[in-house]
Design a protein around this motif. Structure first.
Motif, PDB file in Angstrom:
ATOM      1  N   TYR A 131       0.832  -1.207   0.000  1.00 15.20           N
ATOM      2  CA  TYR A 131       0.000   0.000   0.000  1.00 15.20           C
ATOM      3  C   TYR A 131       0.864   1.253   0.000  1.00 15.20           C
ATOM      4  O   TYR A 131       0.560   2.219  -0.713  1.00 15.20           O
ATOM      5  N   ILE A 132       1.927   1.258   0.777  1.00 13.53           N
ATOM      6  CA  ILE A 132       2.823   2.413   0.781  1.00 13.53           C
ATOM      7  C   ILE A 132       3.392   2.630  -0.618  1.00 13.53           C
ATOM      8  O   ILE A 132       3.473   3.770  -1.110  1.00 13.53           O
ATOM      9  N   GLY A 133       3.773   1.542  -1.275  1.00 17.22           N
ATOM     10  CA  GLY A 133       4.271   1.653  -2.646  1.00 17.22           C
ATOM     11  C   GLY A 133       3.240   2.241  -3.586  1.00 17.22           C
ATOM     12  O   GLY A 133       3.563   3.082  -4.445  1.00 17.22           O
ATOM     13  N   GLN A 134       1.988   1.816  -3.440  1.00 17.62           N
ATOM     14  CA  GLN A 134       0.917   2.353  -4.275  1.00 17.62           C
ATOM     15  C   GLN A 134       0.700   3.839  -4.027  1.00 17.62           C
ATOM     16  O   GLN A 134       0.506   4.623  -4.962  1.00 17.62           O
ATOM     17  N   ILE A 139       1.544   9.553  -5.660  1.00 17.88           N
ATOM     18  CA  ILE A 139       2.167  10.834  -5.327  1.00 17.88           C
ATOM     19  C   ILE A 139       3.133  11.262  -6.428  1.00 17.88           C
ATOM     20  O   ILE A 139       3.140  12.421  -6.880  1.00 17.88           O
ATOM     21  N   LEU A 140       3.956  10.331  -6.904  1.00 17.23           N
ATOM     22  CA  LEU A 140       4.923  10.643  -7.951  1.00 17.23           C
ATOM     23  C   LEU A 140       4.239  10.968  -9.278  1.00 17.23           C
ATOM     24  O   LEU A 140       4.697  11.826 -10.037  1.00 17.23           O
ATOM     25  N   ALA A 141       3.132  10.288  -9.544  1.00 23.75           N
ATOM     26  CA  ALA A 141       2.401  10.537 -10.787  1.00 23.75           C
ATOM     27  C   ALA A 141       1.711  11.895 -10.781  1.00 23.75           C
ATOM     28  O   ALA A 141       1.449  12.477 -11.845  1.00 23.75           O
ATOM     29  N   ALA A 142       1.441  12.423  -9.589  1.00 27.65           N
ATOM     30  CA  ALA A 142       0.685  13.671  -9.469  1.00 27.65           C
ATOM     31  C   ALA A 142       1.547  14.914  -9.657  1.00 27.65           C
ATOM     32  O   ALA A 142       1.021  16.014  -9.814  1.00 27.65           O
ATOM     33  N   LEU A 152       0.559  11.082   2.487  1.00 29.36           N
ATOM     34  CA  LEU A 152       1.150   9.767   2.749  1.00 29.36           C
ATOM     35  C   LEU A 152       0.825   9.232   4.133  1.00 29.36           C
ATOM     36  O   LEU A 152       0.184   8.188   4.263  1.00 29.36           O
ATOM     37  N   ALA A 153       1.246   9.936   5.172  1.00 29.01           N
ATOM     38  CA  ALA A 153       1.143   9.386   6.524  1.00 29.01           C
ATOM     39  C   ALA A 153      -0.298   9.091   6.931  1.00 29.01           C
ATOM     40  O   ALA A 153      -0.592   8.028   7.498  1.00 29.01           O
ATOM     41  N   LEU A 154      -1.204  10.017   6.674  1.00 30.64           N
ATOM     42  CA  LEU A 154      -2.592   9.824   7.100  1.00 30.64           C
ATOM     43  C   LEU A 154      -3.254   8.637   6.394  1.00 30.64           C
ATOM     44  O   LEU A 154      -3.804   7.752   7.053  1.00 30.64           O
ATOM     45  N   ASP A 188       1.038   8.121  16.563  1.00 32.52           N
ATOM     46  CA  ASP A 188       2.472   7.955  16.360  1.00 32.52           C
ATOM     47  C   ASP A 188       2.840   7.769  14.903  1.00 32.52           C
ATOM     48  O   ASP A 188       3.823   8.327  14.426  1.00 32.52           O
ATOM     49  N   ILE A 189       1.910   7.028  14.069  1.00 32.57           N
ATOM     50  CA  ILE A 189       2.228   6.773  12.676  1.00 32.57           C
ATOM     51  C   ILE A 189       2.140   8.022  11.859  1.00 32.57           C
ATOM     52  O   ILE A 189       3.053   8.422  11.152  1.00 32.57           O
ATOM     53  N   ALA A 190       0.432   8.935  12.108  1.00 36.15           N
ATOM     54  CA  ALA A 190       0.139  10.094  11.258  1.00 36.15           C
ATOM     55  C   ALA A 190       1.147  11.180  11.486  1.00 36.15           C
ATOM     56  O   ALA A 190       1.553  11.898  10.580  1.00 36.15           O
TER      57      ALA A 190
END
Length: 351
Positions: A131-134, A139-142, A152-154, A188-190
């Motif tokens: 999922y992170i890769g997706q 993000i890169l395509a945008a 990303l984080a959220l 802790d993650i967001a």
């Protein structure tokens, strides 16, 4: 003399710090005693703990109850986005492990802890990494800029929690809506992913080290979360019986606020504590709390943070920091004194 009130009028908790430079008052107080009497916004006087060893002991000691929710900031409204009824609110309170003591706390936590075990979380590692890769593909395509929190984080945090909790895809949007409101979009993650990248992008030597040796990242996660601890004060405790620890005499009924931010910067436990060092042996930090109320999701956080940082460093080697709100003091997030993630705007060279 470390007992009693060292000030004619106990000070209020300072709000002038950042995740990178906590308020200097904490270090000053810690040189005088591991706990300081402070005044909450509602006039309540209690103990604010800045020393590592005392913080560790208090967080483990069941004589410091967790059911009285008096924060140094005073009461704040809980915003869930949509109105909820009395019955639902009662259910939230009954099942809120952060505000419960044993035996109810034990019962509720036992029902959930299996989903956040090391084994359970590792079983979701591949799906989380995918999922992170997706998300990075999107993000890169945008374009060539992003907000590491919102973009990303959220979404990664929402996805990871849905996977571990078994929330179906059809309900993930509802889950995200509840836990992404202004008062609740913390965790802790967001918070960690963006904050860690601010430090790394501001320190080329450590950034290059982790890019060259990504195998260091899992161990470096401990330093990531030690240095960037978000809880200026954890959920408040109340002393249930007179007790003396580390020379501090706590009286029954005293409010106690543990600062994991300050405790993790205690030089008696972590030499040169204000230095961010990804090679440091940082195990034993209190960023995830300690004792029966330690963060139930800490193993999940370790996996997600490590995977997110690894992929960010590998896939966007030219990333640069544009803006980070949290480099300057911000209003605390929610009703607890916790650092807010803020905007972390980055850019990189386009293809």
């Amino acid at each position: 003399e470390t007992t009693g009130c060292p000030y004619p009028h106990p000070p209020v908790m300072p709000q002038d710090g950042t995740p990178f430079q906590p308020s200097p008052e904490f270090a000053k107080w810690r040189t005088e005693a591991p706990a300081t009497r402070i005044t909450a916004e509602n006039g309540t006087i209690g103990w604010f703990i800045t020393g590592y060893e005392l913080a560790r002991q208090v967080l483990q000691d069941i004589r410091f109850g967790n059911s009285d929710q008096r924060t140094p900031l005073g009461p704040r409204p809980l915003v869930l986005g949509t109105p909820i009824g009395e019955e639902t609110m009662h259910a939230l309170m009954v099942g809120n492990v952060l505000g419960l003591d044993p035996p109810q706390h034990t019962k509720i936590r036992r029902a959930a802890v299996g989903r956040f075990s090391v084994r359970a979380v590792r079983g979701q590692r591949a799906a989380i990494a995918e999922y992170i890769g997706q998300r990075l593909d999107e993000i890169l395509a945008a374009g060539s800029t992003a907000d590491l929190f919102e973009d990303l984080a959220l979404p990664v945090s929402v996805f990871a929690h849905c996977r571990v909790l078994g929330i179906p895809d059809s309900k993930s949007g509802e889950f995200a809506a509840i836990f992404a409101t202004e008062d609740l979009k913390v965790g802790d993650i967001a918070y960690m992913i963006g904050t860690i990248m601010v430090s790394l992008l501001s320190d080329p030597a450590q950034l290059d080290l982790l890019r060259r040796e990504p195998e260091r990242i899992p161990a470096a996660v401990e330093e990531f979360v030690r240095f960037h601890a978000m809880f200026v004060s954890t959920h408040p405790r109340t002393v249930t019986e007179d007790v003396t620890l580390e020379g501090i005499e706590f009286r029954k009924g005293d409010p106690v606020w543990v600062s994991t931010v300050a405790a993790n910067r205690d030089g008696a436990r972590f030499p040169d504590p204000d230095k961010f060092d990804v090679t440091r042996e940082a195990a034993g930090h209190l960023a995830f709390g300690n004792g029966i109320h330690a963060c139930i999701g800490q193993q999940l956080a370790r996996v997600v943070i490590g995977e997110a940082i690894t992929q960010l460093l590998q896939r966007i080697p030219t990333m640069q920091l544009v803006e980070a709100e949290q480099l300057e003091p911000m209003a605390f997030a929610g009703d607890l004194p916790t650092y807010a993630p803020g905007t972390v705007r980055v850019t990189w060279d386009g293809e």
